[in-house]
Design a protein around this motif. Sequence first.
Motif, mmCIF file in Angstrom:
data_model
loop_
_atom_site.group_PDB
_atom_site.id
_atom_site.type_symbol
_atom_site.label_atom_id
_atom_site.label_comp_id
_atom_site.label_asym_id
_atom_site.label_seq_id
_atom_site.Cartn_x
_atom_site.Cartn_y
_atom_site.Cartn_z
ATOM 1 N N ARG A 1 0.813 -1.210 0.000
ATOM 2 C CA ARG A 1 0.000 0.000 0.000
ATOM 3 C C ARG A 1 0.852 1.269 0.000
ATOM 4 O O ARG A 1 0.467 2.284 -0.572
ATOM 5 C CB ARG A 1 -0.953 -0.009 1.191
ATOM 6 N N ALA A 2 2.011 1.203 0.651
ATOM 7 C CA ALA A 2 2.859 2.396 0.738
ATOM 8 C C ALA A 2 3.663 2.650 -0.532
ATOM 9 O O ALA A 2 3.940 3.800 -0.874
ATOM 10 C CB ALA A 2 3.806 2.275 1.931
ATOM 11 N N PHE A 3 4.039 1.594 -1.242
ATOM 12 C CA PHE A 3 4.955 1.756 -2.367
ATOM 13 C C PHE A 3 4.304 1.614 -3.734
ATOM 14 O O PHE A 3 4.900 2.015 -4.741
ATOM 15 C CB PHE A 3 6.113 0.765 -2.239
ATOM 16 N N CYS A 4 3.115 1.032 -3.793
ATOM 17 C CA CYS A 4 2.517 0.757 -5.108
ATOM 18 C C CYS A 4 1.260 1.584 -5.342
ATOM 19 O O CYS A 4 0.259 1.440 -4.627
ATOM 20 C CB CYS A 4 2.179 -0.732 -5.229
ATOM 21 N N ARG A 5 1.299 2.431 -6.366
ATOM 22 C CA ARG A 5 0.124 3.192 -6.770
ATOM 23 C C ARG A 5 -0.832 2.272 -7.534
ATOM 24 O O ARG A 5 -0.405 1.535 -8.421
ATOM 25 C CB ARG A 5 0.525 4.365 -7.650
ATOM 26 N N ALA A 6 -2.100 2.341 -7.180
ATOM 27 C CA ALA A 6 -3.092 1.491 -7.829
ATOM 28 C C ALA A 6 -3.129 1.749 -9.327
ATOM 29 O O ALA A 6 -3.168 2.895 -9.774
ATOM 30 C CB ALA A 6 -4.466 1.745 -7.220
ATOM 31 N N GLY A 7 -3.086 0.672 -10.081
ATOM 32 C CA GLY A 7 -3.182 0.778 -11.531
ATOM 33 C C GLY A 7 -1.922 1.239 -12.227
ATOM 34 O O GLY A 7 -1.916 1.351 -13.463
ATOM 35 N N GLU A 8 -0.849 1.493 -11.474
ATOM 36 C CA GLU A 8 0.373 1.995 -12.087
ATOM 37 C C GLU A 8 1.613 1.165 -11.745
ATOM 38 O O GLU A 8 2.414 0.876 -12.632
ATOM 39 C CB GLU A 8 0.614 3.450 -11.654
ATOM 40 N N ASP A 9 1.772 0.827 -10.479
ATOM 41 C CA ASP A 9 3.000 0.171 -10.043
ATOM 42 C C ASP A 9 2.830 -1.337 -9.946
ATOM 43 O O ASP A 9 1.741 -1.877 -10.115
ATOM 44 C CB ASP A 9 3.464 0.749 -8.706
ATOM 45 N N ALA A 10 3.938 -2.017 -9.633
ATOM 46 C CA ALA A 10 3.929 -3.479 -9.636
ATOM 47 C C ALA A 10 4.860 -4.031 -8.565
ATOM 48 O O ALA A 10 5.741 -3.332 -8.054
ATOM 49 C CB ALA A 10 4.359 -4.007 -11.011
ATOM 50 N N ILE A 11 4.633 -5.297 -8.233
ATOM 51 C CA ILE A 11 5.575 -6.057 -7.425
ATOM 52 C C ILE A 11 6.136 -7.175 -8.298
ATOM 53 O O ILE A 11 5.563 -7.510 -9.338
ATOM 54 C CB ILE A 11 4.923 -6.656 -6.160
ATOM 55 N N LEU A 12 7.253 -7.740 -7.881
ATOM 56 C CA LEU A 12 7.841 -8.872 -8.590
ATOM 57 C C LEU A 12 7.947 -10.042 -7.624
ATOM 58 O O LEU A 12 8.462 -9.896 -6.515
ATOM 59 C CB LEU A 12 9.216 -8.500 -9.142
ATOM 60 N N VAL A 13 7.445 -11.192 -8.051
ATOM 61 C CA VAL A 13 7.502 -12.415 -7.243
ATOM 62 C C VAL A 13 8.088 -13.537 -8.085
ATOM 63 O O VAL A 13 8.154 -13.444 -9.312
ATOM 64 C CB VAL A 13 6.110 -12.819 -6.719
ATOM 65 N N GLN A 14 8.476 -14.606 -7.400
ATOM 66 C CA GLN A 14 9.120 -15.736 -8.077
ATOM 67 C C GLN A 14 8.389 -17.030 -7.751
ATOM 68 O O GLN A 14 8.712 -17.696 -6.771
ATOM 69 C CB GLN A 14 10.585 -15.826 -7.626
ATOM 70 N N PRO A 15 7.396 -17.361 -8.548
ATOM 71 C CA PRO A 15 6.641 -18.587 -8.288
ATOM 72 C C PRO A 15 7.459 -19.838 -8.591
ATOM 73 O O PRO A 15 8.359 -19.789 -9.426
ATOM 74 C CB PRO A 15 5.452 -18.452 -9.248
ATOM 75 N N PRO A 16 7.133 -20.936 -7.866
ATOM 76 C CA PRO A 16 6.106 -21.031 -6.828
ATOM 77 C C PRO A 16 6.576 -20.399 -5.523
ATOM 78 O O PRO A 16 7.681 -20.671 -5.060
ATOM 79 C CB PRO A 16 5.925 -22.545 -6.671
ATOM 80 N N THR A 17 5.728 -19.563 -4.923
ATOM 81 C CA THR A 17 6.108 -18.890 -3.689
ATOM 82 C C THR A 17 4.871 -18.540 -2.882
ATOM 83 O O THR A 17 3.732 -18.836 -3.293
ATOM 84 C CB THR A 17 6.962 -17.643 -3.989
#
Length: 352
Positions: free
Chosen positions: A89-105
């Motif tokens: 919530r603090a770092f990602c603007r809705a509809g603009e920013d993203a996170i990166l994950v590494q599935p399976p996780t």
Amino acid sequence: MSVLELARAEIRALVPYSSARMEAAGGATLLNANESAWMPFGDAGLGCHRYPDPQPAALVERLAALYGVRPAQLLVGRGSDEAIDLLVRAFCRAGEDAILVQPPTFGMYAVCAHVQNAAVVEVPLAADFTLDAGAVLAAVTPAVKLVFVCAPNNPTGAGVSLEAIDDLARRLAGRALLVVDEAYGEFADGASAATLLDRYEHLAVLRTLSKAWALAGARIGCLLADSEVVTLLRRILPPYPLPRPCVAAALEALSPAGQVAVRDRVEVVRAERARMVVGLGALPGVRAVLPSQANFLAVRFDDAGAAYRRLFQAGIVVRDVRRYPGLQDALRITVGAPEENDRVLAVLGDGA
């Protein structure tokens, strides 16, 4: 650049809610929070008629000492899940920013992103479920604000070396906040990524008392990070996140005697994990037991569905992880007490 430049401008400018417990303390008569003047029945001295401290000093100090950080580098909340949600919530603007994950996780990273309407960039782990740093770095765009690394990884159990975390943090400087989830860190070999915090202001580490400390029901977890990140997240932390009974349980568990007990139990789990690797690997129908640095094992079966049903019918519930990429034939089995592990081996052996 400051790590806060990666955060949402509106969060940096937000005037946080000022709770009654944030106001000047020390008065003997508390009439500033509209609380009851009487303790509830059965309070047992916990003082539950009063709101708790948003960040209980005794708990923060004890956790900071445990993890080798300064109190200003620690934010305590309701499990690691709350810290994940606050970061998104603090770092990602809705509809603009993203996170990166590494599935399976661990699935909560993506869940929190979706709730925030942030995109989820997926970079699969390597074939052996280890961190593919090159692929991660290649996928980081200006929209990616958070890179999550689960170490040890859930649900596979694979560890991540401190050297790999150090290298990834160095190469992400000025690009994204690296979040290392060490929920199972007590069971792993090697040092914590928290040892790198003074080197990288864009590094955050998640810890929890839910696993090794046996406090899953108390919901106590924390974020270790640069003090400016901690201050930023406190702006959006609910006013009273930690119930008094949960704080009391955590302080008791973190006492000197409690710490000795946890170290002893961790050694039992590690020994039982090694025994289960051998025992499960010898069973017909088991294809492989994946290497694990956690308190669980991901196990490949010829017929994982049949193995799950056999265990369930015997009253043993394990985690079906066949929906995860690369684990379509696997179950995740927590390393329990010795007698529980014996029961798992017996049931699977009888059905072979």
